[in-house]
Design a protein around this motif. Sequence first.
Motif, short mmCIF file in Angstrom:
data_model
loop_
_atom_site.label_atom_id
_atom_site.label_comp_id
_atom_site.label_asym_id
_atom_site.label_seq_id
_atom_site.Cartn_x
_atom_site.Cartn_y
_atom_site.Cartn_z
N SER A 241 0.68 -1.59 -0.12
CA SER A 241 0.13 0.03 0.26
C SER A 241 1.09 1.40 0.00
O SER A 241 0.57 2.27 -0.46
CB SER A 241 -1.05 -0.15 1.01
N ASN A 264 -10.56 -0.87 1.58
CA ASN A 264 -10.04 -0.90 2.32
C ASN A 264 -8.59 -1.32 3.27
O ASN A 264 -7.61 -0.52 3.40
CB ASN A 264 -10.73 -1.27 3.98
N TYR A 267 -4.91 1.53 2.32
CA TYR A 267 -5.22 2.29 2.64
C TYR A 267 -3.63 2.04 3.70
O TYR A 267 -3.36 0.93 4.49
CB TYR A 267 -5.87 2.85 3.86
N THR A 268 -2.71 2.95 4.08
CA THR A 268 -1.64 2.35 5.12
C THR A 268 -2.03 2.32 6.26
O THR A 268 -3.10 3.75 6.31
CB THR A 268 -0.03 3.16 4.27
N GLN A 272 -5.57 8.13 6.96
CA GLN A 272 -6.77 8.45 5.52
C GLN A 272 -6.40 8.43 4.07
O GLN A 272 -7.46 8.65 3.70
CB GLN A 272 -7.35 9.60 6.24
N THR A 273 -5.70 8.16 3.28
CA THR A 273 -5.57 8.45 2.28
C THR A 273 -4.68 7.56 1.68
O THR A 273 -4.08 6.95 2.01
CB THR A 273 -4.63 10.20 1.98
N HIS A 274 -5.37 7.46 0.29
CA HIS A 274 -4.38 6.42 -0.21
C HIS A 274 -3.51 7.39 -1.53
O HIS A 274 -3.52 7.99 -2.09
CB HIS A 274 -5.56 5.34 -1.48
N PHE A 301 -12.81 5.50 -1.34
CA PHE A 301 -11.73 5.07 -2.42
C PHE A 301 -11.84 6.47 -2.83
O PHE A 301 -10.79 7.26 -2.56
CB PHE A 301 -11.35 4.15 -2.81
N SER A 304 -10.94 10.20 -0.67
CA SER A 304 -10.09 9.76 -0.47
C SER A 304 -8.44 10.01 -1.03
O SER A 304 -8.15 10.47 -0.20
CB SER A 304 -9.69 9.08 0.30
#
Length: 318
Positions: A241, A264, A267-268, A272-274, A301, A304
């Motif tokens: 991720s 889900n 996400y790291t 809260q964002t990818h 997704f 974010s």
Amino acid sequence: MEKVPALLSLCMETVIKEIIYGDHFLHNIFELPLDLIDCLLMRLPPLALQKLQEDMPSGQCRGDESINAFSRDGRKRKRYGDFNTVWRTLFYSRWPEGVAQIQSMEQLTMRPIKGSETDYNDDWQQLYWEAHLQNCLDEAAEIALLPSFDGCIGEITIPDILMKSIGYEVEMGYKSSEVSKLSYHCRNFGRYARKLRLQNVLCVAETCELLRDSRLQSVVLRRIKSKEHVNGACRLLNLNSHTLLSLEFVHCRLSSHAINAIFNSLYTEGIQTHGIQYLSIKASSILENNAVTIPSGVLSFLLSGRYTFYAFNAIIAS
């Protein structure tokens, strides 16, 4: 009359076999005259070049780096040549079509993916082993899909044609049973993988363990349908991720619960964002209780991410 091999050629063949199949005299190779080292580099198959480069004494050249050494006439010259040039030659000799087969998604969509190493990558060692590993995974998937297959993914034997392409003759190797297994190739070359496409049968916990050293930036998942494959995909995506930039689903059939779990996993922890910049869902279906709504995981997704390009060709059905 059959031509008799030159003494130099016979010696080179002996040295190459020692590099591939032996472990005892590698340090002696670095004591060879520089001219012979340069000549040897141009003859080494991929596996031998890899071993020689990895075992090179500290302080000598790595990749396309080199140190200068003085020849007898006092002029500086590159010691052990340019490894990257040799890797480039090996790549094109095996895949004459070039890097087209491993094009990044930004090239396919004509949209740049920021932060990707692959668009302007000139690390031919990395490109070579990434493409080789993809070939191995494709062959393993074909075997694992057979109804008669009942074993571990890592124990699958790599076909002789792929082994010979890297310079390994199975019948000559003392450790042929190990080197010929998929686990060996994942363990030794997985760290070079940046882009991979995986069939559903490879989306399992074992494959995630085999590819634990990879730093994937682009993943294509095909025919993900069962809970086991969803769980495997989630684990693989979560492990990568922090590096993943591009994600594509092809011919997948997913429930809303499964698609939420997959998104889900991107996400790291604690963030809260990818980092996904390209998302594509092609020829796939999403099973949703309410066919007019978008699964919550997908919606979250979409809200974010940053700099993301989406390409959807999916059916949402109840």
